[in-house]
Design a protein around this motif. Sequence first.
Motif, PDB file in Angstrom:
ATOM      1  N   MET A  94      36.582  60.230  74.020  1.00  0.00           N
ATOM      2  CA  MET A  94      35.301  59.696  74.504  1.00  0.00           C
ATOM      3  C   MET A  94      34.948  60.317  75.854  1.00  0.00           C
ATOM      4  SD  MET A  94      34.365  57.852  72.078  1.00  0.00           S
ATOM      5  CE  MET A  94      32.904  57.172  72.857  1.00  0.00           C
ATOM      6  N   GLY A  95      35.912  60.307  76.791  1.00  0.00           N
ATOM      7  CA  GLY A  95      35.777  61.014  78.071  1.00  0.00           C
ATOM      8  C   GLY A  95      34.544  60.648  78.853  1.00  0.00           C
ATOM      9  N   GLY A  96      33.720  61.658  79.102  1.00  0.00           N
ATOM     10  CA  GLY A  96      32.486  61.445  79.848  1.00  0.00           C
ATOM     11  C   GLY A  96      32.655  61.644  81.331  1.00  0.00           C
ATOM     12  N   GLY A  97      31.701  61.133  82.100  1.00  0.00           N
ATOM     13  CA  GLY A  97      31.702  61.286  83.545  1.00  0.00           C
ATOM     14  C   GLY A  97      30.307  61.081  84.085  1.00  0.00           C
ATOM     15  N   GLY A  98      30.034  61.624  85.271  1.00  0.00           N
ATOM     16  CA  GLY A  98      28.712  61.536  85.849  1.00  0.00           C
ATOM     17  C   GLY A  98      27.824  62.664  85.349  1.00  0.00           C
TER      18      GLY A  98
ATOM     19  N   GLY B 284      31.141  70.350  84.536  1.00  0.00           N
ATOM     20  CA  GLY B 284      31.971  71.353  85.196  1.00  0.00           C
ATOM     21  C   GLY B 284      33.210  71.684  84.383  1.00  0.00           C
ATOM     22  N   PRO B 285      33.912  72.738  84.762  1.00  0.00           N
ATOM     23  CA  PRO B 285      35.122  73.131  84.022  1.00  0.00           C
ATOM     24  C   PRO B 285      36.155  72.007  84.007  1.00  0.00           C
ATOM     25  CG  PRO B 285      34.450  74.832  85.568  1.00  0.00           C
ATOM     26  CD  PRO B 285      33.617  73.631  85.878  1.00  0.00           C
ATOM     27  N   GLY B 286      36.573  71.618  82.816  1.00  0.00           N
ATOM     28  CA  GLY B 286      37.573  70.576  82.686  1.00  0.00           C
ATOM     29  C   GLY B 286      37.088  69.189  82.969  1.00  0.00           C
ATOM     30  N   LYS B 287      35.785  68.997  83.132  1.00  0.00           N
ATOM     31  CA  LYS B 287      35.258  67.677  83.463  1.00  0.00           C
ATOM     32  C   LYS B 287      34.756  66.929  82.224  1.00  0.00           C
ATOM     33  CE  LYS B 287      35.725  67.786  87.970  1.00  0.00           C
ATOM     34  NZ  LYS B 287      34.605  68.025  88.838  1.00  0.00           N
ATOM     35  N   GLY B 288      35.076  67.391  81.054  1.00  0.00           N
ATOM     36  CA  GLY B 288      34.740  66.624  79.862  1.00  0.00           C
ATOM     37  C   GLY B 288      33.451  67.014  79.185  1.00  0.00           C
TER      38      GLY B 288
ATOM     39  N   ASP C 145      36.191  64.667  63.831  1.00  0.00           N
ATOM     40  CA  ASP C 145      36.306  66.104  63.603  1.00  0.00           C
ATOM     41  C   ASP C 145      37.694  66.585  64.027  1.00  0.00           C
ATOM     42  OD1 ASP C 145      34.929  68.745  63.011  1.00  0.00           O
ATOM     43  OD2 ASP C 145      35.612  69.081  65.062  1.00  0.00           O
ATOM     44  N   VAL C 146      38.294  67.454  63.218  1.00  0.00           N
ATOM     45  CA  VAL C 146      39.653  67.930  63.499  1.00  0.00           C
ATOM     46  C   VAL C 146      39.699  68.710  64.802  1.00  0.00           C
ATOM     47  CG1 VAL C 146      41.549  69.368  62.656  1.00  0.00           C
ATOM     48  CG2 VAL C 146      40.236  67.982  61.045  1.00  0.00           C
ATOM     49  N   VAL C 147      38.704  69.570  65.034  1.00  0.00           N
ATOM     50  CA  VAL C 147      38.669  70.361  66.272  1.00  0.00           C
ATOM     51  C   VAL C 147      38.527  69.441  67.477  1.00  0.00           C
ATOM     52  CG1 VAL C 147      37.387  72.110  67.553  1.00  0.00           C
ATOM     53  CG2 VAL C 147      37.715  72.353  65.084  1.00  0.00           C
ATOM     54  N   GLU C 148      37.678  68.442  67.347  1.00  0.00           N
ATOM     55  CA  GLU C 148      37.473  67.468  68.419  1.00  0.00           C
ATOM     56  C   GLU C 148      38.764  66.725  68.732  1.00  0.00           C
ATOM     57  OE1 GLU C 148      34.331  63.800  69.001  1.00  0.00           O
ATOM     58  OE2 GLU C 148      35.325  63.994  67.061  1.00  0.00           O
ATOM     59  N   LEU C 149      39.485  66.326  67.697  1.00  0.00           N
ATOM     60  CA  LEU C 149      40.735  65.598  67.887  1.00  0.00           C
ATOM     61  C   LEU C 149      41.797  66.481  68.532  1.00  0.00           C
ATOM     62  CD1 LEU C 149      42.458  63.069  67.434  1.00  0.00           C
ATOM     63  CD2 LEU C 149      42.980  63.924  65.144  1.00  0.00           C
ATOM     64  N   GLU C 150      41.929  67.717  68.068  1.00  0.00           N
ATOM     65  CA  GLU C 150      42.924  68.625  68.644  1.00  0.00           C
ATOM     66  C   GLU C 150      42.628  68.905  70.107  1.00  0.00           C
ATOM     67  OE1 GLU C 150      45.776  69.717  67.356  1.00  0.00           O
ATOM     68  OE2 GLU C 150      45.325  68.392  65.668  1.00  0.00           O
ATOM     69  N   ARG C 151      41.348  69.024  70.437  1.00  0.00           N
ATOM     70  CA  ARG C 151      40.978  69.259  71.844  1.00  0.00           C
ATOM     71  C   ARG C 151      41.375  68.058  72.701  1.00  0.00           C
ATOM     72  NH1 ARG C 151      35.857  70.042  71.257  1.00  0.00           N
ATOM     73  NH2 ARG C 151      35.865  72.322  71.251  1.00  0.00           N
ATOM     74  N   ALA C 152      41.112  66.844  72.197  1.00  0.00           N
ATOM     75  CA  ALA C 152      41.457  65.637  72.947  1.00  0.00           C
ATOM     76  C   ALA C 152      42.963  65.521  73.133  1.00  0.00           C
ATOM     77  CB  ALA C 152      40.902  64.405  72.234  1.00  0.00           C
ATOM     78  N   LYS C 153      43.738  65.835  72.097  1.00  0.00           N
ATOM     79  CA  LYS C 153      45.202  65.766  72.208  1.00  0.00           C
ATOM     80  C   LYS C 153      45.720  66.800  73.193  1.00  0.00           C
ATOM     81  CE  LYS C 153      46.185  66.026  67.737  1.00  0.00           C
ATOM     82  NZ  LYS C 153      46.997  65.969  66.488  1.00  0.00           N
ATOM     83  N   THR C 154      45.147  67.998  73.151  1.00  0.00           N
ATOM     84  CA  THR C 154      45.570  69.042  74.088  1.00  0.00           C
ATOM     85  C   THR C 154      45.227  68.650  75.518  1.00  0.00           C
ATOM     86  OG1 THR C 154      45.226  70.731  72.395  1.00  0.00           O
ATOM     87  CG2 THR C 154      45.368  71.485  74.668  1.00  0.00           C
ATOM     88  N   GLN C 155      44.043  68.070  75.737  1.00  0.00           N
ATOM     89  CA  GLN C 155      43.660  67.625  77.080  1.00  0.00           C
ATOM     90  C   GLN C 155      44.574  66.527  77.576  1.00  0.00           C
ATOM     91  OE1 GLN C 155      39.498  66.636  76.498  1.00  0.00           O
ATOM     92  NE2 GLN C 155      38.833  68.487  77.544  1.00  0.00           N
ATOM     93  N   LEU C 156      44.943  65.605  76.688  1.00  0.00           N
ATOM     94  CA  LEU C 156      45.816  64.500  77.091  1.00  0.00           C
ATOM     95  C   LEU C 156      47.198  65.023  77.473  1.00  0.00           C
ATOM     96  CD1 LEU C 156      46.203  61.468  77.431  1.00  0.00           C
ATOM     97  CD2 LEU C 156      46.806  61.335  75.005  1.00  0.00           C
ATOM     98  N   MET C 157      47.753  65.928  76.665  1.00  0.00           N
ATOM     99  CA  MET C 157      49.064  66.501  77.005  1.00  0.00           C
ATOM    100  C   MET C 157      48.991  67.311  78.287  1.00  0.00           C
ATOM    101  SD  MET C 157      50.759  67.619  73.339  1.00  0.00           S
ATOM    102  CE  MET C 157      49.332  68.537  72.732  1.00  0.00           C
ATOM    103  N   SER C 158      47.912  68.048  78.463  1.00  0.00           N
ATOM    104  CA  SER C 158      47.749  68.843  79.682  1.00  0.00           C
ATOM    105  C   SER C 158      47.675  67.944  80.902  1.00  0.00           C
ATOM    106  CB  SER C 158      46.484  69.701  79.566  1.00  0.00           C
ATOM    107  OG  SER C 158      46.211  70.368  80.771  1.00  0.00           O
ATOM    108  N   MET C 159      46.892  66.870  80.820  1.00  0.00           N
ATOM    109  CA  MET C 159      46.769  65.943  81.940  1.00  0.00           C
ATOM    110  C   MET C 159      48.107  65.288  82.251  1.00  0.00           C
ATOM    111  SD  MET C 159      44.338  62.588  82.302  1.00  0.00           S
ATOM    112  CE  MET C 159      45.359  61.649  81.175  1.00  0.00           C
ATOM    113  N   LEU C 160      48.845  64.907  81.195  1.00  0.00           N
ATOM    114  CA  LEU C 160      50.153  64.295  81.380  1.00  0.00           C
ATOM    115  C   LEU C 160      51.108  65.236  82.111  1.00  0.00           C
ATOM    116  CD1 LEU C 160      52.314  62.085  80.661  1.00  0.00           C
ATOM    117  CD2 LEU C 160      52.705  63.372  78.553  1.00  0.00           C
ATOM    118  N   MET C 161      51.201  66.479  81.649  1.00  0.00           N
ATOM    119  CA  MET C 161      52.150  67.419  82.237  1.00  0.00           C
ATOM    120  C   MET C 161      51.746  67.836  83.647  1.00  0.00           C
ATOM    121  SD  MET C 161      54.276  67.337  79.869  1.00  0.00           S
ATOM    122  CE  MET C 161      55.468  68.510  80.494  1.00  0.00           C
ATOM    123  N   MET C 162      50.451  67.995  83.881  1.00  0.00           N
ATOM    124  CA  MET C 162      50.004  68.377  85.228  1.00  0.00           C
ATOM    125  C   MET C 162      50.245  67.251  86.218  1.00  0.00           C
ATOM    126  SD  MET C 162      46.590  70.746  84.880  1.00  0.00           S
ATOM    127  CE  MET C 162      45.639  69.592  83.905  1.00  0.00           C
TER     128      MET C 162
END
Length: 526
Positions: free
Chosen positions: A345-349, A355-359, A421-438
């Motif tokens: 769902m993400g989002g922001g202002g 912006g890059p990486g801002k959802g 959507d499969v692409v949408e889901l994979e992107r969300a999972k990748t973002q979540l793992m990236s945020m976790l590891m960072m």
Amino acid sequence: MAAMALATARLLLRGSGSWRRSRLRSGAPPHRQSSSGSACANIPLSSPLPGVPEPVFATVDGQEKFETKVTTLDNGLRVASQNKFGQFCTVGILINSGSRYEAKYLSGIAHFLEKLAFSSTDRFNSKDEILLTLEKHGGICDCQTSRDTTMYAVSADSKGLDTVVGLLADVVLHPRLTDEEIEMTRMAVQFELEDLDMRPDPEPLLTEMIHEAAYRENTVGLHRFCPTENIAKIDREVLHSYLRNYYTPDRMVLAGVGVEHEHLVECAKKYLLGTQPAWGCESAVDVDGSVAQYTGGVVKLERDMSNVSLGPAPFPELTHIMIGLESCSFLEEDFIPFAVLNMMMGGGGSFSAGGPGKGMFTRLYLNVLNRHHWMYNATSYHHSYEDTGLLCVHASADPRQVREMVEILTKEFILMAGTVDVVELERAKTQLMSMLMMNLESRPVIFEDVGRQVLATRSRKLPHELCTLIRSVKPEDIRRVASQMLRRKPAVAALGDLSDLPAYEHIQAALSSRDGRLPRIYRLFR
């Protein structure tokens, strides 16, 4: 300065003299050939240079070498540590205590204790003495309270671990809580409450309101900030009665990152085992074990938001709406699918979301901010506790378009249970793992993760275990948890000009419908 200049001149003279003598002995200095010279010109960059020893690389066997170690002392206190290379460490005490346990007390005690942290103790006469002691080890300190956890933390040089643990034990178990300190805390709390009402960012206040609406008068729905009417009522006796029940060893975890586990356990036994706290050695007799009861509902706060701008640039008058539904606790298996859904769902202002990486590929950006230019914000949040959770969406718009904004949000909630959507889901999972590891690159974040997990579950799931769980989330998991969530009554928080806010029953009906539309209203007179 003169001495330093003289010493530097002597070194330079010595160097130049020895260089001159060696030159006289051996004639002209030999020609040095670098890696870019003719001697190595024919060697490709992928091949090692001749005469250079072979490098030794670290090997990876797929196992976590530095797992979290946990030891339970005789009094029930848990000691948890995570090894991490570096000169500095982060050590702290986490306590199963917070505003959710204040049902039988004056609301606001946890807020007071946060402000009173690292004040005078039996060993230290003032906060300045504590800070000076920490400065000797390059240390800083902090205390944070949430609805279910209180955390005292120190970051300092690892060599000062014994001093740091002793200081933490004194701060947590032997605070003086003098009349002067309590009076200063009253002023600090009053100032924070006034600042909360004046700040342009309404997110902290809306978070309070949505919890109050979702869990009416119980557990995590109780006020996290001290109500104004309780500021003068909280005194040393009230604080001691609370500390006696909730600051007990079995409700504590001493966590450390960047320390040796055996050394941390020794320090814990030295300072936290067999010590008598300032409020006496009485055992807890009145601990609140209530389980969160989700009620749903609405909390409104009519307020003139036309003059919140601080500065010459005018800020538009906005109405802020937050709609939430019950999700699950962080102990349940569905916690990971809900975390992926929140990331999707993400989002922001409206300014920062693109912006890059801002959802900019999240649903709230593509379907809401990208299509409705008049909306200033649309952001998803997920609050999770040991017995419940709350997934909510916050949106802001002009007061004249509140009804349309609410309908857009209810439609997005309904779409959560639709096609994924499969692409949408994979992107969300990748973002979540990236945020976790960072986030886990930071030592204080690792400390908080270790402490909170051990406090709740007596163990810790390592990052690679969480990533495995995230990768296993499927589209049907997202649809299942979203459908389950939509069966609940909504929680609604509204702030600003609410003249066009739809009735709570209409919002509930929209979330129960197939398309998320609000019931039509026909008016004879406008």
